[in-house]
Enzyme design. Structure first.
Site, mmCIF file in Angstrom:
data_model
loop_
_atom_site.group_PDB
_atom_site.id
_atom_site.type_symbol
_atom_site.label_atom_id
_atom_site.label_comp_id
_atom_site.label_asym_id
_atom_site.label_seq_id
_atom_site.Cartn_x
_atom_site.Cartn_y
_atom_site.Cartn_z
ATOM 1 C CB VAL A 107 -0.901 0.019 1.261
ATOM 2 C CG1 VAL A 107 -1.732 1.285 1.308
ATOM 3 C CG2 VAL A 107 -1.772 -1.218 1.296
ATOM 4 C CE LYS A 108 3.343 6.849 -3.905
ATOM 5 N NZ LYS A 108 3.412 7.341 -5.292
ATOM 6 C CB VAL A 109 -1.023 6.146 2.326
ATOM 7 C CG1 VAL A 109 -2.155 5.163 2.060
ATOM 8 C CG2 VAL A 109 -0.119 5.640 3.431
#
Lengths: 307, 307, 307, 307, 307
Positions: free
Chosen positions: C204-206
């Site tokens: 996941v990239k946030v």
């Protein structure tokens, strides 16, 4: 296997392009029950629960909450076929396998919706695994979604025919420019029946038409050509004519609950106008079993020309 | 393999059209855990994180951030099944393979959206590769998107059944013409349960109904037919009746967090009204493990008729 | 082939349901470059040209107009992977085959659009023929199109997993009810990360979250449960917790160009909060090569705990 | 088969990921006609009839109503390729098989529409059965439908590449927030060319850019970085740079009918700026054949560096 | 099998890309009936019932309610082909197998709709199982739905061609910016015919154009180029020219019911302008059979140059 009656052979001859599978399934319906072989049909549809909810449908006769009740009633009354949505057929498909031809209603609407559309809830594959003789499908000619509904049944119908199933189309004008009165107007009803035939339906279901004319352009023709629509019998004849001059089976819905005399008169008009039969839901299952069987017996006798 | 109990066989007999694979998976759920064989079910659903976000779901009991916590809790409490979205099942599918039947929740909504729809986030293929016993799916009867939701589950259900999986439908009226009160009104709840059955669900999940009646046309019927909805037990019975008169399994959600007494009373009403069980999320995982296990033990004992 | 490090094995153990192909590709990324084996990641993404146009992206360092520049930089800096849209990967896929794991960004937006959506511009088939280790995909939780974006990645992810690829989701809240501030608010960022995990993302990239809380219902929980979000380190920890309590890899974007000190402090917070690494585009390729290599070296040393 | 020239080999080397089929088709175009082997291209596109109607397109030179006229003209002038919609290629595909490489324009718009979209009118299958070397497709960056257009070409391109065809993208900014001036502004044109490359086009077609800058955020960069766009030659260079620094072929449309001097000057700028060639429709077929051949001869000589 | 006439061979030579199946089906139509071998066509279309309803279509001559009536009329009059929607062809496909080439009209509209769209009601598979020579399809250039209609026929046409069927496109400008007058304006009609050719139609059907010019940009060209559109003959020539200068078959609809003299004059203009024939529905089936046969006989003689 019973020999197929002459009247049925005559009707089947109108379905020139169908394979033996589809003709066989039409014959299954036309040869079944007490009207078998007469060319007339009496079908029990139970999709009211989807359209109006369970209490409004079954509370007047709570036995109807159970799907088996309807299967059994259709069998005991000697009807031609039983039509219902997926779940209801699934709930009795084994117990009543072979007992009565079934029609899988493949789309449904509900009272919580305000748009004139239906959801597709079953497929040709479902109909096959449940041993159905036909699929059923509702279109709403006139509604904003009518072309999508027509495209959906066109696709389903092609698939159904390729697998030897018959196709029954509920053609109920609704929405768009149509007024409440227009939905059952003579011109609109005949138009709806004709379109269902053009789409490729084997059996068309419409409501009995009133003597109203809705479309201005049609009014002129009905006047100029002096088309006889003065009584229900002549209006039924006009619908039959609009169904390829009788080459397609057309049956009429019972509409809202009414008294027995009203029902019987309507059935006589359908018979005398050349209609192929009736498909009566609420008026059947909202009476108790004894009264329902009695009513269905009378209707059958009317179609047999005995009453 | 344990012999399937008589009560379970009776329930399975309602699923006339299903293949042995699907019946076997229903049996897996009905025979599992401390309620196995009783015909009653207690299911742990953990999709709250998708619907409300992680902190609102798990901060009260931070152990719940870890998917394994829920798997283990469901196993240790002797529940019937564990239901969750794709990622959460993926995170424990191997560690808990065979330990408890799982239900893959195939669509989800979130609190950042204002429309009454859900996104499809998993497939029948996902359920199969994860070894699930069933797929789960939410429909919002009444919403603008309800027909699309119904069409989505119809397609998934047909596929699931063909692969021997069971189908659980969360039927939650919402949106469109429905008021907040209408969402849990008696008539609307029974309608929602009935539609899920007609669509072909094996197991229906609804909220416990209130005694409100939402649709005017329904009000008349409830009055005229004197349908008993005075207390929760009779309302549950009416929902059970609306589920093909008991031919389909219906379970009830726990709703918002409430005190233990309130929960236990609700469970007793579900039991006494003939409901098949409960599916309780927040009230389970937002308590600490010890309290949750104690609560689940009490609920199980109620369903066992011991309390 | 290098032995897979213990820390990497630990991370891979969180992916219980994945096939050896997908685990192998995750391992390829986790074992590659100077951070290989450390459990930390540093990824170079170059999709800026699609989002902002070529001049705004590459004019500050015109060498970046050439796709080979980025490939070479990622190799020379010892990064973990290189992520880019289809055309950019195609332009160097052969020259740099085997030199660095690549992530095919499968959807993109542009500055000429005003709606919060992205176009799908590449497929799993493209990723396979280009030898990629993973696909990348952006969702905009909150936007009017969010459910369609989620359904697109759900389908792509299932297909990717079946072919042994890994799935990286850029989860960027945007649009709908979200204010500018809300897009990076603590609750919204943790929610976005959690949803990506539930959808089935491996990585996941946030964006690094601020200490703002956007949703009222969330505010109460953060207050009542006294969730520590006072500094970036604790906020990162909360995001990690929201990613299945660390069972999913989460990396943080570099955001807008800032000074080196700001970048290094952010990286330290990510490291100390338990985040898995950084994915830094503009801050890398808009500096000249020497400065970029120096910056990346420092970041790597921070992740190695040396600085 | 002619040996592939060094300049062409150099260009082909930029297409690292393509299979020999696609490279062969690019080579077919680059080696064909009088510019064959030079790395320059001159293409005749005849889709004007779809966009503006037959009279507006062909009345000035009525020979052009006949598709064979254009095929023959392209052959006689020694052009690199002929591009047209399905029906026009079908009308000469056999007579001119092998005579000149063809590009099947797979979508088209018309003047009776007011939205900025195009209809897909041909497929990769059509291109293959017609023996085409490439497919052509228009996208309108900026329009409300741009993401759908991009998704359509992405799917077609993947399929085309798998069958060994080349992909030519007409990238014409239009609609949405774009003013008339913005459509050909320097920043927007370079952006459009860059996006086409990122989508995976082998050949990009754009209009020659003006010196206007449309996006505020871009204005700052063009000012700060002192990007040279003072004359058409430097603007062409900037577009070439935006096409992966020359790793992708970019050709320029002729635009509205203008005088010969204007055309020749534009071609010189394209040549001197490093552009790969011209694609000139109206200016070709709206002159009579003799004038058209003369003009094309001059353009070819300019690209050959003789004029 | 009759030898294919020279005039027909000449026409077929325009279809360079078609397989022998499609050419054979075009030849079947061009060699059939009294105009067989002349290069002229006279087709009976009966889709009026779908467009206007059964009474408005058939009440003036009630024999027309029966599909067999039209089949028989087309056979007895020695026409080239019979075109109708699915259901009508199904109703006579067996009785008239081999008696006359049929064209399956694959989409239809109705008078209950207010949007300018049509529903797809039949497929290439239907055409094949019914033994049709061609599919027919209506597009509405100018309407809001025109691009979808174009995409639908593009897909159907590709499939039809692959199975050796011919493709007939009804190109009827309607909706959007078009005024009532614009629908039949010279420029719009020629444009509509040209687009149908570009889409890949084998046979184009348009309405006879008026001398109005609708599009401003076209007005200039018609003025400047002094295009002769003074009388119907010259306007027909201009349409023929717009159909790839005669490489595509173009036929003209009969339009609203008019007197015989008007019809014959129109047919002479079509003949003298080089049009390939007429497709006349209402003017045929709304007369009684004797009058219709007489009228069709005269039209045939006109096309034969005898009158």
């Amino acid at each position: 296997m019973p020999k197929v009656a002459q009247r049925v052979k005559k009707i089947l001859s109108g379905y020139e392009s169908d394979n033996p599978g589809t003709k066989g399934n039409l014959a299954r319906i036309l040869m079944h029950g007490r009207l078998g072989g007469s060319g007339k049909l009496l079908i029990l549809p139970v999709d009211q629960g989807f359209e109006h909810g369970p209490a409004r449908s079954f509370a007047p006769n709570p036995a109807g909450y159970d799907p088996h009740y309807h299967y059994q009633l259709a069998v005991d009354a000697g009807l031609s076929a039983f039509a219902a949505p997926l779940g209801m057929l699934e709930a009795g498909a084994d117990s009543f396998a072979g007992a009565i031809p079934t029609i899988l209603k493949c789309n449904s609407a509900n009272s919580l919706s305000s748009n004139k559309d239906q959801a597709v809830t079953a497929t040709v594959g479902d109909a096959l695994r449940l041993g159905c003789a036909a699929i059923g499908f509702t279109i709403y000619p006139g509604s904003e979604d009518q072309y999508e509904l027509i495209e959906e049944i066109s696709e389903l119908a092609e698939e159904a025919k390729s697998f030897g199933l018959a196709v029954v189309v509920w053609s109920y004008p609704r929405g768009g420019m149509l007024s409440r009165e227009g939905e059952t107007a003579m011109d609109v009803c005949a138009y709806a029946a004709h379109m269902a035939c053009l789409i490729g339906a084997h059996v068309v279901k419409v409501k009995p038409p009133t003597e109203a004319i809705f479309l201005e352009a049609a009014q002129k023709v009905y006047d100029n050509q002096k088309i006889d629509i003065a009584n229900l019998t002549s209006r039924i004849s006009h619908v039959v004519q609009s169904c390829f001059n009788g080459r397609r089976i057309v049956v009429f819905s019972g509409g809202e609950a009414k008294d027995l005399k009203g029902i019987y008169n309507e059935v006589r008009a359908i018979r005398d106008g050349g209609g192929n039969g009736s498909i009566i839901g609420r008026n059947t299952f909202q009476r108790d079993r004894k009264d329902a069987l009695s009513m269905l017996d009378t209707i059958i006798q009317i179609y047999q020309g005995k009453l």
